[in-house]
Scaffold this motif. Structure first.
Motif, mmCIF file in Angstrom:
data_model
loop_
_atom_site.group_PDB
_atom_site.id
_atom_site.type_symbol
_atom_site.label_atom_id
_atom_site.label_comp_id
_atom_site.label_asym_id
_atom_site.label_seq_id
_atom_site.Cartn_x
_atom_site.Cartn_y
_atom_site.Cartn_z
ATOM 1 N N THR A 116 0.844 -1.187 0.000
ATOM 2 C CA THR A 116 0.000 0.000 0.000
ATOM 3 C C THR A 116 0.886 1.246 0.000
ATOM 4 O O THR A 116 2.096 1.158 0.171
ATOM 5 C CB THR A 116 -0.888 0.045 1.260
ATOM 6 O OG1 THR A 116 -0.050 0.162 2.419
ATOM 7 C CG2 THR A 116 -1.764 -1.187 1.370
ATOM 8 N N ILE A 117 0.253 2.391 -0.181
ATOM 9 C CA ILE A 117 0.974 3.647 -0.005
ATOM 10 C C ILE A 117 1.284 3.784 1.487
ATOM 11 O O ILE A 117 0.661 3.116 2.314
ATOM 12 C CB ILE A 117 0.143 4.842 -0.533
ATOM 13 C CG1 ILE A 117 -1.183 4.952 0.217
ATOM 14 C CG2 ILE A 117 -0.071 4.722 -2.030
ATOM 15 C CD1 ILE A 117 -1.965 6.206 -0.069
ATOM 16 N N PRO A 118 2.256 4.628 1.873
ATOM 17 C CA PRO A 118 2.614 4.734 3.295
ATOM 18 C C PRO A 118 1.488 5.264 4.179
ATOM 19 O O PRO A 118 1.294 4.800 5.296
ATOM 20 C CB PRO A 118 3.805 5.694 3.310
ATOM 21 C CG PRO A 118 4.314 5.735 1.916
ATOM 22 C CD PRO A 118 3.164 5.396 1.015
ATOM 23 N N SER A 119 0.740 6.254 3.679
ATOM 24 C CA SER A 119 -0.334 6.828 4.497
ATOM 25 C C SER A 119 -1.374 7.475 3.588
ATOM 26 O O SER A 119 -1.084 7.819 2.438
ATOM 27 C CB SER A 119 0.221 7.865 5.477
ATOM 28 O OG SER A 119 0.785 8.949 4.774
ATOM 29 N N LEU A 120 -2.586 7.627 4.121
ATOM 30 C CA LEU A 120 -3.696 8.197 3.372
ATOM 31 C C LEU A 120 -4.309 9.340 4.174
ATOM 32 O O LEU A 120 -4.699 9.160 5.328
ATOM 33 C CB LEU A 120 -4.762 7.127 3.104
ATOM 34 C CG LEU A 120 -6.013 7.585 2.358
ATOM 35 C CD1 LEU A 120 -5.672 7.983 0.925
ATOM 36 C CD2 LEU A 120 -7.071 6.495 2.372
ATOM 37 N N ASP A 121 -4.390 10.520 3.561
ATOM 38 C CA ASP A 121 -5.058 11.679 4.152
ATOM 39 C C ASP A 121 -6.511 11.613 3.691
ATOM 40 O O ASP A 121 -6.848 12.066 2.598
ATOM 41 C CB ASP A 121 -4.371 12.958 3.674
ATOM 42 C CG ASP A 121 -4.966 14.218 4.279
ATOM 43 O OD1 ASP A 121 -6.023 14.139 4.944
ATOM 44 O OD2 ASP A 121 -4.370 15.291 4.078
#
Length: 191
Positions: free
Chosen positions: A38-43
């Motif tokens: 996954t991407i590192p983090s999601l805003d």
């Protein structure tokens, strides 16, 4: 002579089971090495809004959709997300499905679960589907969503059309994540 044949058959069976076990172990180890990232983090507030489907892996629940597939995400007071998927069908009607998404883990987790089943069934784990954001540009204009088993894949954009170079670059990143990009179906987005 009969004992010899029995021992030989037993040895061959045991050897066959050992080889099958070893092959299964290697396949599992290889699959672990190729886990979906996954991407590192999601805003999440930046992710809200409308996303147009650019391409997808074929699936049974979107068979009636022929064009203009999109998803709109809005925040709910409880911290979850309202999901409204829509598309045009063969008959020209708009088909809609309303669901709920919830983050798994931290507030910036790119792993979500979605359900389109009625709320009274939400206690059942099988009504929730994995929704992992695996690619997202820094401007939150292009996203890719999948699941840990690579069964599903959606390419989403804030605009109905995507620059061919941007799409080609994305396909390379998906191949690096071991997705079979030959399975992707482009989605027609008409005015």
């Amino acid at each position: 002579m009969t004992l010899f044949l029995y021992l030989r058959t037993s040895f061959i069976s045991t050897l066959g089971l050992l080889l099958i076990s070893l092959a299964s172990f290697q396949a599992l180890a290889q699959q672990d090495n190729q886990a979906v990232k996954t991407i590192p983090s999601l805003d999440v507030p930046r992710y809200l809004g409308t996303w147009y489907e650019i391409a997808k892996f074929p699936n049974w629940f979107q068979k009636k959709c022929i064009s203009n597939t999109k998803a709109a995400y809005t925040a709910k007071p409880d911290g979850n997300l309202r999901v409204l998927n829509s598309c045009k069908t063969v008959g020209g009607e708009t088909s809609e499905a309303e669901g709920l998404a919830r983050q798994i883990g931290a507030k910036d987790s790119p792993k979500l679960e979605v359900r389109f089943a009625p709320e009274w069934l939400s206690f059942l784990p099988m009504v929730w589907g994995d929704y992992w954001v695996i690619d997202l540009d820094p401007q939150y204009q292009l996203a890719v969503v999948s699941d840990p088993s690579r069964e599903y894949l959606w390419v989403l954009s804030r605009t109905p059309q995507l620059d061919p170079k941007v799409y080609a670059d994305l396909l390379q990143r998906l191949q690096q994540q071991h997705f079979d990009i030959q399975k992707l179906e482009l989605t027609s987005q008409k005015n």
